[in-house]
Scaffold this motif. Structure first.
Motif, short mmCIF file in Angstrom:
data_model
loop_
_atom_site.label_atom_id
_atom_site.label_comp_id
_atom_site.label_asym_id
_atom_site.label_seq_id
_atom_site.Cartn_x
_atom_site.Cartn_y
_atom_site.Cartn_z
N MET A 1 0.84 -1.19 0.00
CA MET A 1 0.00 0.00 0.00
C MET A 1 0.88 1.24 0.00
O MET A 1 1.87 1.32 0.71
CB MET A 1 -0.91 -0.03 1.22
CG MET A 1 -1.89 1.12 1.25
SD MET A 1 -3.09 0.85 2.55
CE MET A 1 -3.26 2.50 3.12
N SER A 2 0.50 2.22 -0.76
CA SER A 2 1.26 3.45 -0.88
C SER A 2 1.13 4.29 0.38
O SER A 2 0.07 4.34 1.00
CB SER A 2 0.76 4.23 -2.09
OG SER A 2 1.43 5.47 -2.18
N THR A 3 2.21 4.95 0.75
CA THR A 3 2.17 5.83 1.92
C THR A 3 1.90 7.28 1.53
O THR A 3 1.83 8.13 2.40
CB THR A 3 3.50 5.75 2.69
OG1 THR A 3 4.56 6.11 1.80
CG2 THR A 3 3.73 4.35 3.25
N ASN A 4 1.77 7.55 0.24
CA ASN A 4 1.48 8.91 -0.22
C ASN A 4 0.04 9.28 0.13
O ASN A 4 -0.87 8.49 -0.07
CB ASN A 4 1.67 9.04 -1.73
CG ASN A 4 3.10 8.81 -2.14
OD1 ASN A 4 4.01 8.94 -1.33
ND2 ASN A 4 3.32 8.45 -3.39
N LYS A 5 -0.14 10.50 0.63
CA LYS A 5 -1.49 10.97 0.90
C LYS A 5 -2.14 11.39 -0.41
O LYS A 5 -1.49 11.97 -1.27
CB LYS A 5 -1.47 12.16 1.85
CG LYS A 5 -1.07 11.80 3.26
CD LYS A 5 -1.22 12.99 4.18
CE LYS A 5 -0.91 12.60 5.59
NZ LYS A 5 -1.12 13.70 6.52
N PRO A 6 -3.43 11.07 -0.59
CA PRO A 6 -4.10 11.48 -1.83
C PRO A 6 -4.26 13.00 -1.89
O PRO A 6 -4.39 13.66 -0.86
CB PRO A 6 -5.46 10.79 -1.75
CG PRO A 6 -5.67 10.53 -0.30
CD PRO A 6 -4.32 10.34 0.31
N ILE A 7 -4.20 13.53 -3.08
CA ILE A 7 -4.42 14.96 -3.29
C ILE A 7 -5.90 15.15 -3.59
O ILE A 7 -6.42 14.56 -4.54
CB ILE A 7 -3.57 15.49 -4.45
CG1 ILE A 7 -2.08 15.30 -4.14
CG2 ILE A 7 -3.89 16.95 -4.73
CD1 ILE A 7 -1.17 15.60 -5.32
N ILE A 8 -6.57 15.94 -2.75
CA ILE A 8 -7.99 16.18 -2.94
C ILE A 8 -8.17 17.59 -3.46
O ILE A 8 -7.70 18.55 -2.86
CB ILE A 8 -8.77 15.96 -1.64
CG1 ILE A 8 -8.60 14.51 -1.18
CG2 ILE A 8 -10.23 16.31 -1.81
CD1 ILE A 8 -9.22 14.19 0.15
N VAL A 9 -8.82 17.71 -4.60
CA VAL A 9 -9.03 18.99 -5.26
C VAL A 9 -10.52 19.33 -5.20
O VAL A 9 -11.36 18.49 -5.52
CB VAL A 9 -8.57 18.93 -6.73
CG1 VAL A 9 -8.81 20.24 -7.43
CG2 VAL A 9 -7.12 18.52 -6.81
N PRO A 10 -10.87 20.56 -4.76
CA PRO A 10 -12.30 20.92 -4.74
C PRO A 10 -12.88 20.89 -6.15
O PRO A 10 -12.24 21.30 -7.11
CB PRO A 10 -12.32 22.34 -4.18
CG PRO A 10 -10.93 22.68 -3.81
CD PRO A 10 -10.02 21.62 -4.32
N VAL A 11 -14.10 20.39 -6.24
CA VAL A 11 -14.76 20.26 -7.54
C VAL A 11 -16.11 20.92 -7.47
O VAL A 11 -16.84 20.77 -6.49
CB VAL A 11 -14.94 18.76 -7.91
CG1 VAL A 11 -15.71 18.61 -9.19
CG2 VAL A 11 -13.60 18.08 -8.01
N HIS A 12 -16.46 21.69 -8.48
CA HIS A 12 -17.78 22.30 -8.58
C HIS A 12 -18.57 21.54 -9.63
O HIS A 12 -18.11 21.40 -10.76
CB HIS A 12 -17.66 23.78 -8.98
CG HIS A 12 -18.97 24.42 -9.27
ND1 HIS A 12 -19.83 24.77 -8.28
CD2 HIS A 12 -19.57 24.76 -10.43
CE1 HIS A 12 -20.91 25.31 -8.82
NE2 HIS A 12 -20.77 25.30 -10.13
N LEU A 13 -19.72 21.02 -9.23
CA LEU A 13 -20.56 20.28 -10.16
C LEU A 13 -21.63 21.21 -10.71
O LEU A 13 -22.40 21.80 -9.95
CB LEU A 13 -21.22 19.09 -9.46
CG LEU A 13 -20.25 18.07 -8.88
CD1 LEU A 13 -21.03 16.99 -8.12
CD2 LEU A 13 -19.42 17.43 -9.97
N ASP A 14 -21.66 21.38 -12.02
CA ASP A 14 -22.66 22.22 -12.66
C ASP A 14 -23.99 21.47 -12.75
O ASP A 14 -24.01 20.30 -13.14
CB ASP A 14 -22.22 22.61 -14.07
CG ASP A 14 -20.98 23.49 -14.06
OD1 ASP A 14 -20.82 24.28 -13.10
OD2 ASP A 14 -20.18 23.38 -15.00
N PRO A 15 -25.08 22.14 -12.41
CA PRO A 15 -26.39 21.47 -12.54
C PRO A 15 -26.74 21.28 -14.01
O PRO A 15 -26.32 22.05 -14.87
CB PRO A 15 -27.36 22.43 -11.87
CG PRO A 15 -26.67 23.76 -11.91
CD PRO A 15 -25.19 23.49 -11.89
#
Length: 64
Positions: free
Chosen positions: A1-15
């Protein structure tokens, strides 16, 4: 298992528009609006995906 933390990017969902312009269809755009890539998996989200689905997938990535 990788020890790297995932990069979380904010996402805007268009209706989704309630009415489509004449001559257009929802299948015309097939490009994902968000792509998450890790060493083991690539996840694509398309416009119109339910926000609860996105949250569930992200929680699943963090828990692994």
């Amino acid at each position: 298992m990788s020890t790297n933390k995932p990069i979380i990017v904010p996402v805007h969902l268009d209706p989704l528009p309630l009415e489509l312009p004449p001559g257009s269809s929802p299948q015309q755009k097939i490009e994902p609006t968000c792509v998450i890539k890790t060493a083991a998996v690539e996840i694509s989200f398309f416009n119109g995906v339910d926000a609860h689905l996105v949250q569930t997938v992200l929680k699943g990535l963090v828990l692994k």
